[in-house]
Design an enzyme around this catalytic site. Structure first.
Site, short mmCIF file in Angstrom:
data_model
loop_
_atom_site.label_atom_id
_atom_site.label_comp_id
_atom_site.label_asym_id
_atom_site.label_seq_id
_atom_site.Cartn_x
_atom_site.Cartn_y
_atom_site.Cartn_z
N SER A 199 4.67 -29.50 -4.77
CA SER A 199 4.59 -30.72 -5.57
C SER A 199 4.73 -30.48 -7.06
O SER A 199 5.17 -31.37 -7.78
CB SER A 199 3.28 -31.45 -5.28
N HIS A 233 6.88 -34.75 -0.69
CA HIS A 233 7.94 -34.94 -1.70
C HIS A 233 9.34 -34.81 -1.11
O HIS A 233 10.33 -34.79 -1.85
CB HIS A 233 7.77 -33.93 -2.84
N LYS A 244 5.48 -41.88 -1.80
CA LYS A 244 6.37 -41.28 -2.80
C LYS A 244 7.79 -41.84 -2.62
O LYS A 244 8.09 -42.90 -3.13
CB LYS A 244 6.25 -39.77 -2.72
#
Ligand SMILES: *Cc1c(COP(=O)(O)O)cnc(C)c1O
Length: 400
Positions: free
Chosen positions: A181, A209, A238
């Site tokens: 991350s 991610h 995300k």
């Protein structure tokens, strides 16, 4: 008389101040997006994980609004009582199809998923092998599981193999971020998976991610590398621009988790309207490849620009790090960029290791190339003050 708790709080805050680690909240006055309004001023936003610009997408909003009218606002109870809904189950079926697994199970956040899954699967006598740069939610999940935790050097599969040989246990599991991350580099999934197969270990991959970003269909690094982990965790928060997370795997895994994962059992379910929004966002990811194409155009453009400035940037993901070292330097650089209308938040310990405070740049499909060029110009001024360096590039190109 003053409250003892308030004086504890004041002591701790003074200690954070002294280390340059005190943080502040800043409310947005606009929706999330590539351009945001904060403190009465517009900025180009390079700090959001809304990689595809779906947090304020028209189709996603329409789906959320329609679902609000149908389902109301709150779920009212945990999934196991009366908080389950057709919207939850429909999203879970869509996620399982997306990941190519038998089943999927929602959690309220990626944090709740990792903590819940690890403590449901493991206990005393078990061993979890964890990458040194794994996300805090995996670290906390390992602690809560009460299993032995063996931390292996970042992305180092040969070193992991030696540790596996030296640490027998009842159940053994390797856990890794897919995209790390804070550095944006990727896990060596093919090699990790081969090691796990050979030695009979389980593999858990956190795609936070990577969901919507990596893979030909946007399903993540597992898709990109052709790896099927035992437990795949992905987030809705995300790349999908919503909130919540999911675990994709077998039907048995799903059923064990909704029986045993305490962060699911003892917590109110996601709002049904949010599930409908996430299902619409997932449909956008699957139907509109141009979102991912624009994001990758931006990733390549920024990586080239950073390298031209002497910053060793990878092209592994939408996350870039420019490392400055001490927290004060990262804060000062962030402030100078801010004066130019560029919002790049400084990241400090404990989010990153001591001595690696940095500017973390996160790109969106919704950024214009001209906006990336403004950022590169701002960073060029920083390079003129002192050389900057990026995160170490990933050694294995398997994710591309
Ligand atoms: C952000 C993140 C999480 C937590 O997800 P939330 O939905 O924000 O709680 C978990 N794992 C990784 C690797 C992350 O980056």
């Amino acid at each position: 008389m003053s409250s003892p708790v308030d004086s504890w709080a004041e002591d701790e805050l003074r200690a954070l101040d002294a280390k340059g680690l005190r943080r502040h909240l800043e409310p947005l006055e606009s929706p999330q997006g590539p351009r945001i309004r904060v403190g009465g001023r517009e900025y180009i936003n390079f700090s959001s994980n809304d990689y595809l610009g779906l947090a304020n997408d028209g189709a996603v909003r329409v789906a959320a609004e329609a679902a609000l009218r149908r389902h109301g606002v709150g779920a009212g109870a945990s999934r196991l009582i009366v908080g389950d809904s057709t919207a939850h189950q429909s999203l879970e079926r869509a996620l399982a199809r997306f990941e190519g697994t038998e089943a999927a199970l929602l959690f309220n956040s990626g944090y709740a998923a990792n903590v819940g899954v690890l403590s449901a699967l493991l206990g005393p006598g078990d061993v979890v092998f964890s990458d040194a740069l794994n996300h805090a939610s995996l670290i906390d999940g390992c602690r809560l599981a009460k299993a032995a935790v063996v931390v292996y050097p970042h992305r180092d599969v040969p070193a992991l193999a030696v540790l596996v040989a030296g640490h027998p246990g009842r159940r053994r599991l390797v856990v890794t971020d897919a995209v790390f991350s804070m550095d944006g580099d990727v896990a060596p999934l093919a090699a990790l998976s081969a090691l796990c197969r050979r030695e009979g270990l389980g593999l858990l991959v956190d795609e936070a991610h990577a969901t919507g970003v990596l893979g030909a269909r946007g399903a993540g690094l597992c898709e990109a590398t052709g790896v099927t982990p035992d437990v795949l965790m992905g987030t809705l928060s995300k790349g999908l621009g919503c909130v919540g997370a999911y675990v994709a795997g077998s039907a048995a895994l799903r059923e064990l988790l909704f029986n045993r994962a305490r962060s699911l059992v003892f917590s109110t379910a996601l709002p049904p309207a949010m599930c409908a929004a996430a299902e619409a966002a997932l449909a956008r990811v699957q139907q509109d490849a141009s979102l991912r194409e624009r994001l990758w155009r931006n990733i390549r453009h920024l990586a080239r620009g950073l390298r031209a400035l002497g910053v060793d940037a990878h092209e592994d993901s939408a996350v870039f790090s420019v490392i400055l070292g001490e927290p004060e330097r990262a804060v000062a650089a962030s402030q100078r960029l801010r004066e130019q209308g560029l919002l790049v938040k400084p990241i400090r310990p404990p989010t990153v290791p001591v001595g690696t405070s940095r500017l973390r740049i996160a790109l969106s499909a919704a950024h214009e190339v001209a906006e990336l060029d403004l950022l590169l110009a701002g960073l060029a001024a920083e390079v003129a003050r002192a050389p900057l360096h990026g995160a170490p590039p990933s050694l294995r190109p398997e994710a591309r």
